[in-house]
Scaffold this motif. Structure first.
Motif, mmCIF file in Angstrom:
data_model
loop_
_atom_site.group_PDB
_atom_site.id
_atom_site.type_symbol
_atom_site.label_atom_id
_atom_site.label_comp_id
_atom_site.label_asym_id
_atom_site.label_seq_id
_atom_site.Cartn_x
_atom_site.Cartn_y
_atom_site.Cartn_z
ATOM 1 N N GLU A 10 0.794 -1.236 -0.075
ATOM 2 C CA GLU A 10 -0.101 0.007 0.024
ATOM 3 C C GLU A 10 0.866 1.269 0.050
ATOM 4 O O GLU A 10 1.817 1.396 0.640
ATOM 5 N N VAL A 11 0.348 2.440 -0.934
ATOM 6 C CA VAL A 11 1.362 3.530 -0.931
ATOM 7 C C VAL A 11 0.263 4.671 -0.391
ATOM 8 O O VAL A 11 -0.827 4.715 -0.908
ATOM 9 N N PRO A 12 0.684 5.692 0.452
ATOM 10 C CA PRO A 12 -0.182 6.635 0.812
ATOM 11 C C PRO A 12 -0.166 7.446 -0.430
ATOM 12 O O PRO A 12 0.533 7.700 -1.250
ATOM 13 N N ASP A 13 -1.341 8.140 -0.411
ATOM 14 C CA ASP A 13 -1.730 9.121 -1.567
ATOM 15 C C ASP A 13 -0.862 10.339 -1.501
ATOM 16 O O ASP A 13 -0.580 10.857 -2.621
ATOM 17 N N GLN A 14 -0.436 10.822 -0.292
ATOM 18 C CA GLN A 14 0.315 11.986 -0.226
ATOM 19 C C GLN A 14 1.717 11.615 0.826
ATOM 20 O O GLN A 14 1.415 10.849 1.646
ATOM 21 N N PRO A 15 2.934 11.807 0.244
ATOM 22 C CA PRO A 15 3.966 11.503 1.363
ATOM 23 C C PRO A 15 3.443 12.199 2.929
ATOM 24 O O PRO A 15 2.893 13.103 3.072
ATOM 25 N N GLU A 16 4.126 11.327 3.799
ATOM 26 C CA GLU A 16 3.919 11.808 5.225
ATOM 27 C C GLU A 16 4.519 13.209 5.515
ATOM 28 O O GLU A 16 5.721 13.313 4.944
ATOM 29 N N ALA A 17 3.881 14.022 6.016
ATOM 30 C CA ALA A 17 4.833 15.361 6.290
ATOM 31 C C ALA A 17 5.903 15.201 7.404
ATOM 32 O O ALA A 17 5.612 14.772 8.324
ATOM 33 N N GLY A 18 6.956 16.144 7.218
ATOM 34 C CA GLY A 18 7.821 15.888 8.080
ATOM 35 C C GLY A 18 7.495 16.490 9.667
ATOM 36 O O GLY A 18 6.440 17.300 9.582
ATOM 37 N N ARG A 19 7.873 15.853 10.560
ATOM 38 C CA ARG A 19 7.538 16.405 12.045
ATOM 39 C C ARG A 19 8.855 17.116 12.605
ATOM 40 O O ARG A 19 9.893 16.841 12.255
ATOM 41 N N LEU A 20 8.580 17.961 13.443
ATOM 42 C CA LEU A 20 9.709 18.696 14.344
ATOM 43 C C LEU A 20 10.063 17.877 15.435
ATOM 44 O O LEU A 20 9.243 17.516 16.259
ATOM 45 N N TRP A 21 11.391 17.684 15.616
ATOM 46 C CA TRP A 21 11.885 16.978 16.695
ATOM 47 C C TRP A 21 12.844 17.890 17.493
ATOM 48 O O TRP A 21 13.788 18.466 16.869
ATOM 49 N N HIS A 22 12.824 17.574 18.644
ATOM 50 C CA HIS A 22 13.791 18.578 19.686
ATOM 51 C C HIS A 22 15.083 17.742 19.764
ATOM 52 O O HIS A 22 14.742 16.530 20.403
ATOM 53 N N VAL A 23 16.195 17.976 19.449
ATOM 54 C CA VAL A 23 17.329 17.119 19.528
ATOM 55 C C VAL A 23 18.273 17.719 20.416
ATOM 56 O O VAL A 23 18.614 19.097 20.610
ATOM 57 N N VAL A 24 18.998 17.003 21.422
ATOM 58 C CA VAL A 24 19.923 17.547 22.292
ATOM 59 C C VAL A 24 21.275 16.416 21.962
ATOM 60 O O VAL A 24 21.199 15.247 22.373
ATOM 61 N N LEU A 25 22.356 17.021 21.439
ATOM 62 C CA LEU A 25 23.420 16.185 21.105
ATOM 63 C C LEU A 25 24.727 16.681 22.103
ATOM 64 O O LEU A 25 24.935 17.718 22.145
ATOM 65 N N SER A 26 25.044 15.656 22.566
ATOM 66 C CA SER A 26 26.160 15.831 23.664
ATOM 67 C C SER A 26 27.504 15.262 23.123
ATOM 68 O O SER A 26 27.569 14.149 22.528
ATOM 69 N N LEU A 27 28.558 16.066 23.320
ATOM 70 C CA LEU A 27 30.064 15.512 22.643
ATOM 71 C C LEU A 27 30.823 15.828 23.697
ATOM 72 O O LEU A 27 30.837 16.569 24.526
ATOM 73 N N ALA A 28 32.008 14.943 23.311
ATOM 74 C CA ALA A 28 33.285 15.316 24.415
ATOM 75 C C ALA A 28 34.555 14.641 23.603
ATOM 76 O O ALA A 28 34.431 13.790 22.870
#
Length: 129
Positions: A10-28
């Motif tokens: 099955e294929v959706p008629d329209q592509p799924e819209a992008g959602r906003l995600w809050h990202v916290v990236l920690s580096l060291a």
């Protein structure tokens, strides 16, 4: 509405819209002169359109930003590539990712409303701890 191309696909008629995600990236990593690190993080902020805030010290940093992606898996994959993909162009240190948190927009706003965690002392830009 879903179109059926084959009995099992099955294929959706329209592509799924992008959602906003809050990202916290920690580096060291290895100690890096603060002026070089700040300049690199500022270049990263300029290159990455949804950049929110970065905090840094000589041997670690935390980057918070919004990412648009189809789902959590995609948002996390993009986040895990961010540092490496911008390392050369932004002249960032060869640090490793030591933490990652990805939450959807609704969860982020619910946490803020409930007073979860400490709010960022300064919103936007690149700041020392």
């Amino acid at each position: 509405m879903v179109r059926q191309l084959h009995p099992h696909h099955e294929v959706p008629d329209q592509p799924e819209a992008g959602r906003l995600w809050h990202v916290v990236l920690s580096l060291a990593g290895a100690v890096t002169p603060l002026t070089e690190l700040k300049a690199g993080l500022e270049r990263l902020a300029h290159d990455h359109s949804f950049f929110l805030t970065a905090r840094y010290a000589a041997d670690h940093a935390e980057i918070r930003y919004w990412e648009e992606a189809r789902d959590l898996h995609d948002a996390a994959a993009i986040a895990l590539r961010l540092w490496g993909e911008h390392r050369t162009s932004a002249r960032l240190p060869a640090w490793e990712i030591v933490g990652l948190e990805v939450v959807d927009r609704a969860t982020y706003h619910q946490r803020i409303a409930e007073g979860f965690g400490e709010p960022m002392p300064q919103l936007g830009g690149v700041h020392p701890y």
